[in-house]
Design an enzyme around this catalytic site. Structure first.
Site, PDB file in Angstrom:
ATOM      1  N   LYS A 126      10.589 -13.473 -14.666  1.00 36.99           N
ATOM      2  CA  LYS A 126      10.185 -12.260 -15.410  1.00 36.99           C
ATOM      3  C   LYS A 126       8.980 -12.556 -16.286  1.00 36.99           C
ATOM      4  O   LYS A 126       8.029 -11.797 -16.328  1.00 36.99           O
ATOM      5  CB  LYS A 126      11.308 -11.757 -16.319  1.00 36.99           C
ATOM      6  N   LYS A 143       5.348  -4.025  -5.734  1.00 40.74           N
ATOM      7  CA  LYS A 143       6.795  -3.860  -5.820  1.00 40.74           C
ATOM      8  C   LYS A 143       7.458  -4.050  -4.471  1.00 40.74           C
ATOM      9  O   LYS A 143       8.536  -4.600  -4.365  1.00 40.74           O
ATOM     10  CB  LYS A 143       7.070  -2.450  -6.333  1.00 40.74           C
ATOM     11  N   TRP A 173      -3.101  -2.504  -1.601  1.00 35.84           N
ATOM     12  CA  TRP A 173      -2.862  -3.901  -1.987  1.00 35.84           C
ATOM     13  C   TRP A 173      -3.536  -4.714  -0.896  1.00 35.84           C
ATOM     14  O   TRP A 173      -3.079  -4.747   0.250  1.00 35.84           O
ATOM     15  CB  TRP A 173      -1.357  -4.185  -2.045  1.00 35.84           C
ATOM     16  N   GLU A 190       5.659 -13.341 -14.202  1.00 33.50           N
ATOM     17  CA  GLU A 190       5.052 -12.262 -13.425  1.00 33.50           C
ATOM     18  C   GLU A 190       4.389 -11.192 -14.280  1.00 33.50           C
ATOM     19  O   GLU A 190       3.414 -10.587 -13.839  1.00 33.50           O
ATOM     20  CB  GLU A 190       6.021 -11.670 -12.384  1.00 33.50           C
ATOM     21  N   GLU A 226      15.628 -16.457 -13.257  1.00 31.26           N
ATOM     22  CA  GLU A 226      15.201 -15.064 -13.360  1.00 31.26           C
ATOM     23  C   GLU A 226      14.401 -14.838 -14.652  1.00 31.26           C
ATOM     24  O   GLU A 226      13.391 -14.125 -14.648  1.00 31.26           O
ATOM     25  CB  GLU A 226      16.434 -14.153 -13.283  1.00 31.26           C
ATOM     26  N   HIS A 252      15.440 -35.032 -15.224  1.00 35.03           N
ATOM     27  CA  HIS A 252      14.815 -35.600 -14.025  1.00 35.03           C
ATOM     28  C   HIS A 252      13.358 -35.158 -13.877  1.00 35.03           C
ATOM     29  O   HIS A 252      12.820 -35.194 -12.771  1.00 35.03           O
ATOM     30  CB  HIS A 252      15.625 -35.222 -12.784  1.00 35.03           C
ATOM     31  N   ARG A 271       3.225   0.223  -5.288  1.00 34.04           N
ATOM     32  CA  ARG A 271       3.100  -0.468  -4.005  1.00 34.04           C
ATOM     33  C   ARG A 271       1.789  -1.237  -3.873  1.00 34.04           C
ATOM     34  O   ARG A 271       1.593  -2.006  -2.941  1.00 34.04           O
ATOM     35  CB  ARG A 271       3.202   0.539  -2.848  1.00 34.04           C
ATOM     36  N   CYS A 276       0.835  -1.196   0.000  1.00 35.47           N
ATOM     37  CA  CYS A 276       0.000   0.000   0.000  1.00 35.47           C
ATOM     38  C   CYS A 276       0.878   1.258   0.000  1.00 35.47           C
ATOM     39  O   CYS A 276       1.962   1.266   0.543  1.00 35.47           O
ATOM     40  CB  CYS A 276      -0.946   0.086   1.191  1.00 35.47           C
ATOM     41  N   ASN A 335      -0.923   1.313   6.107  1.00 30.22           N
ATOM     42  CA  ASN A 335      -0.161   0.322   5.326  1.00 30.22           C
ATOM     43  C   ASN A 335       0.372  -0.682   6.335  1.00 30.22           C
ATOM     44  O   ASN A 335       1.062  -0.305   7.268  1.00 30.22           O
ATOM     45  CB  ASN A 335       0.981   1.066   4.611  1.00 30.22           C
ATOM     46  N   GLY A 336      -0.003  -1.948   6.196  1.00 34.44           N
ATOM     47  CA  GLY A 336       0.470  -2.954   7.158  1.00 34.44           C
ATOM     48  C   GLY A 336      -0.669  -3.851   7.594  1.00 34.44           C
ATOM     49  O   GLY A 336      -1.725  -3.883   6.955  1.00 34.44           O
TER      50      GLY A 336
HETATM   51  C1  G6P Z   1       8.447  -8.367  -4.988  1.00 34.30           C
HETATM   52  C2  G6P Z   1       8.813  -7.703  -6.290  1.00 34.30           C
HETATM   53  C3  G6P Z   1      10.032  -8.397  -6.891  1.00 34.30           C
HETATM   54  C4  G6P Z   1      11.179  -8.397  -5.902  1.00 34.30           C
HETATM   55  C5  G6P Z   1      10.779  -9.021  -4.561  1.00 34.30           C
HETATM   56  C6  G6P Z   1      11.830  -8.788  -3.494  1.00 34.30           C
HETATM   57  O1  G6P Z   1       7.974  -9.642  -5.212  1.00 34.30           O
HETATM   58  O2  G6P Z   1       7.735  -7.758  -7.186  1.00 34.30           O
HETATM   59  O3  G6P Z   1      10.426  -7.704  -8.057  1.00 34.30           O
HETATM   60  O4  G6P Z   1      12.249  -9.104  -6.431  1.00 34.30           O
HETATM   61  O5  G6P Z   1       9.566  -8.422  -4.094  1.00 34.30           O
HETATM   62  O6  G6P Z   1      11.893  -7.408  -3.237  1.00 34.30           O
HETATM   63  P1  G6P Z   1      13.128  -6.635  -2.698  1.00 34.30           P
HETATM   64  O7  G6P Z   1      12.694  -5.198  -2.686  1.00 34.30           O
HETATM   65  O8  G6P Z   1      13.408  -7.159  -1.322  1.00 34.30           O
HETATM   66  O9  G6P Z   1      14.279  -6.877  -3.616  1.00 34.30           O
END
Ligand code: G6P
Length: 612
Positions: free
Chosen positions: A489, A607, A74, A492, A485, A508, A27, A2, A100-101
């Protein structure tokens, strides 16, 4: 997660708040709301959906107010709808709150309040919180800031809050524990926000609130105290953040802008720290605790998401050059399993945002066991750098697209620098290798730039595969975390199911998935496992999988076996992830755009994950 914004001063509050919420939408973006003191009324407007929905909703209302606050959500408690959106009113509607929380003991508090006759309009913990504050205020006959403080001593959980009151038209009360909150200090105006981005176009003077602190802005004056009622002197910092860095600058999305920023962000990350001509490599923030790292018996890396993948690459790098055993842990698992942390263990926490709740909690867990913690973070002044003993910033600049791109390559750059400093001190690297790596790290920005010129070609490949329903990503050695990774990507932002695997593990299990429909992305640059990955490609080809290969320029063997080939610049094997990840970022981006997905704000994600 949030995002929260508050304003009091001389400007039109709704304009500052809406603009600020848009900056904080990364956020969370399932609903948004605003509270304004207007014509002797405390008005709350809220809407399911993005901030633009709220903006449209209030457009025709005649709002004039110089004090207000807003929220982009969120959802945690209660589905995203108008009722559950913030702000929430107190019982008398004289107070409102944004939060937020998570308040963990909200259910018990709610039961007590229901017994006293309170009724609730939403399913949120936040509405309970503001009813509780008002209840205390009435019972104790105290000021609002005292009621907020008393309430905070009773709630369990995490919060960043702002409270506004009809009875005090120049008062905003804010507090934080576990969720970030920044106070912007302007001339005759104050701002409150989850991070500095909504503030910087008005002022660069900020106060970062610490956990368990309250900020009371009353009649143009800022007072800070802690929840034990101890007054504190506000520590005003000047932040160095340009407006350009948080705007799209002509690109369609933040994600593509951030992908293309990587040459610059790696350069920024190296600037003043690494100079191959003099052999200089310095990270000032490590100095005090460097010996702990040099003498470490084991390094434990904790992180989540993309940062965890950066940790996996670092595992290979540290083990190769420092000869220190490394374990890479998901912060969320580490924190709950009573891990063995021995004397001599050193922890490195990696986080773009510096706010990830699981990573923060894992840090506290490791600290309580006596470990020294290093942080590798991007957001200056965020919670993780403040919770760690030492560390280094990645200096990638604000990353706004939810899918992490430039933060990943900057994390790798910093982690490599840390490992090289340690290896040199330990004497586990030859001077020649050290120098060679320094030179090649300086060459990276140019090689990144060159690799990004492949954009159009990758777009064409994306077009071919945009309707696929599954993807497999395979790599070995340093390119194995890159495969993870690449898969992350894609899933998501495009919602295509994708999995990353070490190429040799394919036989496997995942090999059963391969048929003529299955795109398989091989990250197969020229390195020590090249011959092995060639065999893995044969195995996929034999089963008619559709092969897309990332290879080193000039390779002729793998292109002959692949349907699509992406040729990247050669570099040293340990640095290849900084190059080989780029085509994967671009491939995901283009596929997601072609599928009509919102790449910067993918569904269900946020994020900065400040809930566990
Ligand atoms: C969320 C974001 C990711 C990020 C992860 C860890 O899931 O969408 O992009 O890698 O959090 O976040 P941080 O800020 O700790 O790297």
């Amino acid at each position: 997660m949030c995002g929260i914004v508050g304003y009091v001063g001389f400007r039109q509050a709704q304009e500052v708040v809406i603009k600020g919420l848009k900056r904080l939408e990364y956020r969370g973006y399932d609903s948004a709301g605003i509270a304004l003191l207007n014509n002797n009324k405390l008005s709350v407007y809220k809407k399911k959906g993005k901030v633009s929905e709220l903006e449209g909703f209030i457009k025709d209302k005649e709002l004039t107010s110089t004090i207000g606050m807003g929220h982009t959500r969120w959802a945690t408690h209660g589905e995203p709808n108008d009722e559950n959106a913030h702000p929430h009113y107190s019982a008398t509607k004289k107070l409102a709150i944004i939060h937020n929380g998570i308040i963990e003991n909200y259910s018990a508090l709610k039961q007590d309040l229901i017994k006293k006759g309170h009724t609730f309009l939403s399913e949120t913990d936040t509405e309970v919180f503001i009813h509780f504050i008002e209840d205390i205020k009435e019972k104790e006959k105290c000021t609002l800031d005292e009621a907020v403080r008393l309430a905070l001593t009773k709630v369990v959980g995490a919060y960043a809050i702002v409270v506004i009151s009809l009875e005090d038209p120049s008062l905003l009360i804010a507090a934080r524990k576990g969720s970030p909150l920044v106070v912007g200090v302007g001339k005759n105006e104050f701002f409150l926000a989850s991070d500095a981005t909504p503030i910087i176009e008005y002022t660069n003077e900020v106060v970062y609130l610490n956990d368990q602190e309250l900020a009371i802005i009353n009649n143009g004056k800022l007072t800070i105290k802690n929840i034990a009622n101890l007054p504190l002197t506000p520590y005003i910092q000047t932040i160095d953040l340009e407006l350009d860095a948080i705007e799209k600058g002509g690109y369609d999305h933040f994600m593509i802008k951030e992908i293309f920023e990587q040459s610059r962000s790696i350069k920024d990350c190296l600037r003043g720290r690494l100079d191959s001509s003099s052999g200089r490599l310095v990270l000032g923030g490590l100095r005090e605790y460097l010996n702990k790292l040099v003498n470490a018996d084991r390094i434990i890396i904790i992180a989540c998401g993309t940062s965890w993948h950066a940790g996996l690459v670092a595992e290979y790098f540290f083990e190769e050059f420092c000869r220190i055993p490394v374990e890479v842990e998901y912060a969320s698992e580490f924190r709950y399993r009573d891990p063995v942390v021995r004397e001599g263990d050193v922890v490195i926490a990696i986080s773009q945002s510096g706010e990830t709740a699981d990573t923060l909690a894992a840090i506290e867990q490791a600290k309580s066991k006596g470990a020294i913690i290093f942080g590798v973070c991007n957001v200056v002044g965020s919670s993780i750098p403040r919770a760690t003993h030492a560390g280094a910033y990645t200096h990638a600049g604000p990353e706004i697209g939810v899918a992490s791109t430039k933060a990943f390559t900057a994390q790798l750059t910093v982690l490599n620098m840390i490992a090289l400093i340690v290896a040199q001190k330990k004497g586990t690297i030859t001077e020649q290798k050290f120098h060679e790596l320094l030179v090649e790290m300086e060459n990276l920005p140019a090689k990144v730039e060159k690799t990004l010129l492949l954009n159009e070609k990758i777009k064409e490949i994306a077009y071919t595969f945009k309707d696929s329903t599954n993807f497999l990503y395979l790599g070995r050695g340093y390119n194995f975390p890159v495969a993870l990774e690449g898969a992350l990507k894609l899933k998501e932002i495009s919602y295509i199911h994708a999995e990353g695997y070490p190429a040799a593990e394919m036989k496997h299990g995942p090999i059963a998935l391969i048929d003529k429909e299955m795109p398989v992305v091989f990250i197969a640059t020229k390195d020590s496992s090249y011959e092995k990955i060639v065999s893995n490609i044969q195995e996929v080809k034999a089963r008619k999988g559709r092969i897309i290969s990332i290879v080193t320029e000039g390779d002729t063997t793998i292109p002959a076996m692949s349907e699509f080939v992406i040729e990247v610049s050669a570099t040293l094997e340990p640095l290849m992830p900084l190059i080989s990840v780029l085509p994967l970022q671009l491939l995901s981006y283009h596929i997601a755009v072609m599928r009509g997905c919102n790449v910067d704000q993918p569904r269900n994600l946020a994020k900065s994950v400040t809930v566990e």
